[in-house]
Scaffold this active site. Structure first.
Site, PDB file in Angstrom:
ATOM      1  N   CYS A   1       0.713  -1.102  -0.040  1.00 39.10           N
ATOM      2  CA  CYS A   1       0.044  -0.005  -0.142  1.00 39.10           C
ATOM      3  C   CYS A   1       0.857   1.387   0.050  1.00 39.10           C
ATOM      4  CB  CYS A   1      -1.004   0.031   1.300  1.00 39.10           C
ATOM      5  SG  CYS A   1      -2.220  -1.539   1.133  1.00 39.10           S
TER       6      CYS A   1
HETATM    7  C1  BEZ Z   1       0.197  -4.302   1.913  1.00 42.81           C
HETATM    8  O1  BEZ Z   1      -0.287  -3.453   1.651  1.00 42.81           O
HETATM    9  O2  BEZ Z   1       1.527  -4.629   2.072  1.00 42.81           O
HETATM   10  C2  BEZ Z   1      -0.552  -5.281   2.899  1.00 42.81           C
HETATM   11  C3  BEZ Z   1      -1.894  -5.376   2.750  1.00 42.81           C
HETATM   12  C4  BEZ Z   1      -2.803  -6.255   3.561  1.00 42.81           C
HETATM   13  C5  BEZ Z   1      -2.001  -6.979   4.398  1.00 42.81           C
HETATM   14  C6  BEZ Z   1      -0.650  -6.927   4.338  1.00 42.81           C
HETATM   15  C7  BEZ Z   1       0.088  -6.189   3.768  1.00 42.81           C
END
Ligand code: BEZ
Length: 260
Positions: A91
């Protein structure tokens, strides 16, 4: 329909997480108690947001102050993209990339807004990190959805998040993209698992497609980009299409291309 990789990717993520020490900020408060109610909500009773339905309105706290979502959108197109938690690696790269494309979204008359299931204090610190990592200046608001009320309202959670929330309180989803038109209708949605970063080029491409179809009454074929030939929809006769666009190239009676 069975999903192609039903749980493999989240599990892969899981082991990755177990092996990697995380900054303490990552280990924030797990999902707020309200989320327990959602866990008890049978799948059949969860909200369904169909394409063409009105994007539900809500009031929320954001990094730019309190908003009423519909007032925020005004008469513009909108893009709402969501994140399960701040300081998540995938994200973080996505928000940095969206921030860099501010001018591209503005050019298309699209207001940007993010959502993440943590509070405002955490968002502010995350934005500093995003700006630092991606060398950008994130300027759109991010909704503080710590109790996941809006994530639930927008049906952003997947089956596992309802039944088997990650032990750290991070949902594997809340990774949706909603594209909303000036009439507040949901025109396109995308939902991503934790392990798969979004593609900003595709997001801009589908906005171009939607806006071009609305303006010109055409459809766009696979992998279409601005400037490519477009498809005459089945509802338009070849004679009418020729009057409107000029030459029509007929591959089959049901597959006709033209230029705009
Ligand atoms: C991420 O954006 O890296 C992520 C999203 C959901 C759970 C764990 C990590």
């Amino acid at each position: 329909m069975a999903s192609f990789l039903p749980r493999t990717a989240p599990r892969a993520f899981h082991s990755l997480r177990a092996a990697t020490p995380r900054p303490t900020r990552f280990l924030q408060k797990p999902a707020a108690p309200l989320f327990r109610r959602f866990l008890a909500t049978p799948a059949g009773e969860r909200p369904r947001l169909l394409l063409g339905s009105t994007a539900p309105n809500f009031q929320a706290k954001t990094t730019h102050g309190d908003i009423d979502f519909h007032e925020f959108l005004g008469d513009k197109w909108g893009i709402l993209f969501s994140h399960p938690a701040d300081f998540t690696p995938v994200c973080t790269t996505e928000l940095g990339a969206f921030a860099k494309l501010k001018d591209e979204f503005e050019k298309r008359g699209v207001k940007m807004i993010g959502l993440s299931a943590n509070d405002l204090g955490s968002h502010e610190k995350w934005i500093e990190d995003i700006n630092d990592i991606s060398n950008t200046n994130l300027q759109f608001p991010i909704i503080a959805d710590a109790d996941r009320k809006i994530a639930f309202l927008y049906d952003m959670l997947d089956a596992q998040d309802l039944e088997n929330i990650d032990e750290k309180g991070i949902a594997f989803t809340i990774r949706s993209v909603f594209i909303i038109d000036p009439a507040k209708k949901i025109r396109l949605t995308m939902m991503y698992p934790a392990s798969c970063g979004r593609n900003t080029t595709e997001v801009l491409r589908v906005i171009d497609s939607l806006q071009t179809s609305d303006k010109k009454g055409i459809a766009t074929p696979i992998n279409w980009r601005v400037g490519d030939d477009v498809i005459v929809p089945p509802t338009v006769s070849t004679a009418d299409a020729e009057k409107k666009f000029g030459e029509v190239r007929e591959i089959r009676p049901y597959l006709r291309y033209t230029k705009i």
